[in-house]
Enzyme design. Structure first.
Site, PDB file in Angstrom:
ATOM      1  N   ARG A 155      59.248  84.939  60.992  1.00  0.00           N
ATOM      2  CA  ARG A 155      57.791  84.820  60.908  1.00  0.00           C
ATOM      3  C   ARG A 155      57.317  83.369  61.100  1.00  0.00           C
ATOM      4  O   ARG A 155      56.199  83.157  61.553  1.00  0.00           O
ATOM      5  CB  ARG A 155      57.287  85.405  59.585  1.00  0.00           C
ATOM      6  CG  ARG A 155      57.258  86.923  59.623  1.00  0.00           C
ATOM      7  CD  ARG A 155      56.765  87.535  58.339  1.00  0.00           C
ATOM      8  NE  ARG A 155      56.465  88.951  58.536  1.00  0.00           N
ATOM      9  CZ  ARG A 155      56.091  89.772  57.565  1.00  0.00           C
ATOM     10  NH1 ARG A 155      55.977  89.326  56.323  1.00  0.00           N
ATOM     11  NH2 ARG A 155      55.829  91.036  57.826  1.00  0.00           N
ATOM     12  N   LYS A 184      61.352 110.033  54.749  1.00  0.00           N
ATOM     13  CA  LYS A 184      60.416 110.990  54.169  1.00  0.00           C
ATOM     14  C   LYS A 184      59.257 111.393  55.057  1.00  0.00           C
ATOM     15  O   LYS A 184      58.577 110.552  55.628  1.00  0.00           O
ATOM     16  CB  LYS A 184      59.842 110.389  52.895  1.00  0.00           C
ATOM     17  CG  LYS A 184      60.843 110.311  51.775  1.00  0.00           C
ATOM     18  CD  LYS A 184      60.169 109.773  50.548  1.00  0.00           C
ATOM     19  CE  LYS A 184      61.060 109.942  49.328  1.00  0.00           C
ATOM     20  NZ  LYS A 184      60.441 109.291  48.168  1.00  0.00           N
ATOM     21  N   GLY A 210      59.667  97.779  59.331  1.00  0.00           N
ATOM     22  CA  GLY A 210      60.811  97.065  58.751  1.00  0.00           C
ATOM     23  C   GLY A 210      62.177  97.549  59.203  1.00  0.00           C
ATOM     24  O   GLY A 210      62.936  96.823  59.845  1.00  0.00           O
ATOM     25  N   GLY A 244      53.730  97.289  56.960  1.00  0.00           N
ATOM     26  CA  GLY A 244      52.581  98.136  56.637  1.00  0.00           C
ATOM     27  C   GLY A 244      51.521  98.145  57.725  1.00  0.00           C
ATOM     28  O   GLY A 244      50.937  99.195  58.029  1.00  0.00           O
TER      29      GLY A 244
HETATM   30  C1  3PG Z   1      54.022  91.887  54.689  1.00  0.00           C
HETATM   31  O1  3PG Z   1      54.995  91.195  54.320  1.00  0.00           O
HETATM   32  O2  3PG Z   1      54.151  93.068  55.029  1.00  0.00           O
HETATM   33  C2  3PG Z   1      52.688  91.257  54.762  1.00  0.00           C
HETATM   34  O3  3PG Z   1      52.802  89.885  54.588  1.00  0.00           O
HETATM   35  C3  3PG Z   1      51.725  91.865  53.778  1.00  0.00           C
HETATM   36  O4  3PG Z   1      52.131  91.633  52.457  1.00  0.00           O
HETATM   37  P1  3PG Z   1      51.526  92.560  51.321  1.00  0.00           P
HETATM   38  O5  3PG Z   1      52.105  93.913  51.526  1.00  0.00           O
HETATM   39  O6  3PG Z   1      51.950  91.920  50.018  1.00  0.00           O
HETATM   40  O7  3PG Z   1      50.032  92.559  51.481  1.00  0.00           O
END
Ligand code: 3PG
Ligand code: MG
Length: 398
Positions: free
Chosen positions: A37, A198, A355, A378
């Protein structure tokens, strides 16, 4: 999709550019253990710096919930970042306040500062306008280069765009363009590969995808749930047996919308999930009561490879088997290598994210050969679910 990019920012010499980056990096023993990152942010930092801007980096780390937590300081990022940039990085102990303002004022043209964890202030996650205004005081323009935090409507990703001229950074721009190519306006046919454990955690995603894709291959633990729902005996395999109705509904929705679903036609089973456990490839009617389905079988892979060949676009999230435990990595690795070859041959736009997916593609050694691999977790999932990401919507409106 329309947003301003760095090219639209004009003459920025001497101006203070507030740049939202995602430095929520893996750390071990207080040290950055994966700098992916940090590297992702380099092109934008460099582009602003060579144009003479004062570059002020805004970032979060962990979830300190609005108070200072020393273990969640961004200070450990300073060393690795200045090494990568080959230039010193000034660190501010707080992301707002008069001292930080002074420190930013004192930056030279082209200089870079990193401000302490935004989430030490409750106003960040609350998207408090007063906190956004405090941040905005530090800059003349705002650049968002943190796609992976764009699913959060926070002061540094949303609120601030109401207060400063706002632009997408180079990484954000590349990400949005790649995602648009994969699902926004894709070249058809489009195939999706969705795996992972899942169904329940990917319901929105599956429902959105069946309405958009020509084909969808389902793998991983969630495929077991679908096989079970179709009446196959899945032995002792991981599955959400209470989701059978939901699985059938998804299959019906896919059929109604003309999306062909590819479920495994054969599977790899073992009695235990262990490295080099004795594994057998079997047909769907040959799974014993004490068998665990741990990967898709060779016939399924061959069929998936054919489906990839028949597609112009691929979007991939989640592994097809327990890829962390060989030999149950085989289907994932073979499909990934094939997709990578097609992408390299310019026959396929191959986009992947999430991920586990990145780890799986790295394991297959092909992440660099895909058209685009998102490091977002996410945010990538919410995008695949068809949701509007507040950080992206803010740039489009700005
Ligand atoms: C992540 O690592 O997915 C982002 O930086 C968002 O982090 P968070 O889920 O704590 O908002
Ligand atoms: Mg996270």
């Amino acid at each position: 999709m329309s947003f301003k990019t760095l090219e639209d920012a004009g003459d920025i010499r001497g101006k203070r550019a507030l740049v939202r980056v995602d430095f929520n990096v893996p750390m071990a023993d207080g040290k950055v253990s994966d700098d992916t990152r940090l590297r992702a942010a380099l092109p934008t930092i460099h582009a602003l710096s060579v144009r003479g801007a004062k570059v002020v980096l805004l970032a979060h780390f962990g979830r300190p919930k609005g108070r200072r937590v020393d273990e969640m300081s961004l200070k450990p990022v300073v060393g690795p970042l200045s090494d990568l940039l080959e230039q010193p990085v000034t660190f501010a102990d707080d992301c707002v306040g008069p001292e930080t303002e002074r420190l930013v004022e004192l930056l030279e043209e082209g200089g870079v500062a990193l401000l302490e964890n935004l989430r030490f202030h409750a106003g960040e996650e609350k998207n408090d306008p007063a906190f956004a205004a405090e941040l905005a005081k530090l800059g003349d323009l705002y650049v968002d280069d943190a796609f992976s935090a764009a699913h959060r409507a926070h002061a540094s990703t949303e609120g601030i765009t109401h207060l400063l001229p706002s632009y997408a950074g180079l990484a954000m721009q590349a990400e949005l363009e790649a995602l648009d190519k994969a699902l926004g306006k894709p070249e058809r046919p489009v195939i999706g590969i969705v795996g992972g454990a899942k169904v329940s955690s990917k319901l929105d995603l599956l429902n959105n995808l069946v309405g958009r894709l020509d084909r969808l291959a389902i793998g991983g633990g969630m495929a077991n749930t679908f096989l079970f729902a179709q009446g196959h005996d899945i032995g002792g395999s991981l599955a959400e047996r209470d989701m059978a109705d939901t699985a059938r509904e998804i299959l019906q929705a896919a059929e109604a919308q003309g999306c062909e679903i590819l479920l495994p036609v054969d599977v790899v089973v073992a009695k235990k999930v262990e490295p080099n456990a004795e594994a057998r490839s079997v047909g769907l009617d040959e799974v014993a009561a004490d068998d665990l389905i741990l990967d898709a079988g060779p016939k399924s892979v061959a069929r998936l490879v054919e489906a990839i060949d028949a597609s112009k676009t691929l979007v991939w999230n989640g592994p097809l088997g327990v890829f962390e435990v060989p030999p149950f990595d085989k289907a994932t690795v073979e499909a990934a290598r094939h997709a990578a070859d097609r992408a390299v041959a310019a026959k396929l736009v191959a986009v992947a994210g999430g991920g586990d997916t990145v780890a799986a593609l790295n394991h297959a050694g092909v992440a660099g050969e895909f058209t685009f691999v998102s490091t977002a977790g996410g945010a990538f999932l919410e995008w695949m679910e068809g949701k509007t990401l507040p950080g992206v919507a803010a740039l489009e409106r700005a």
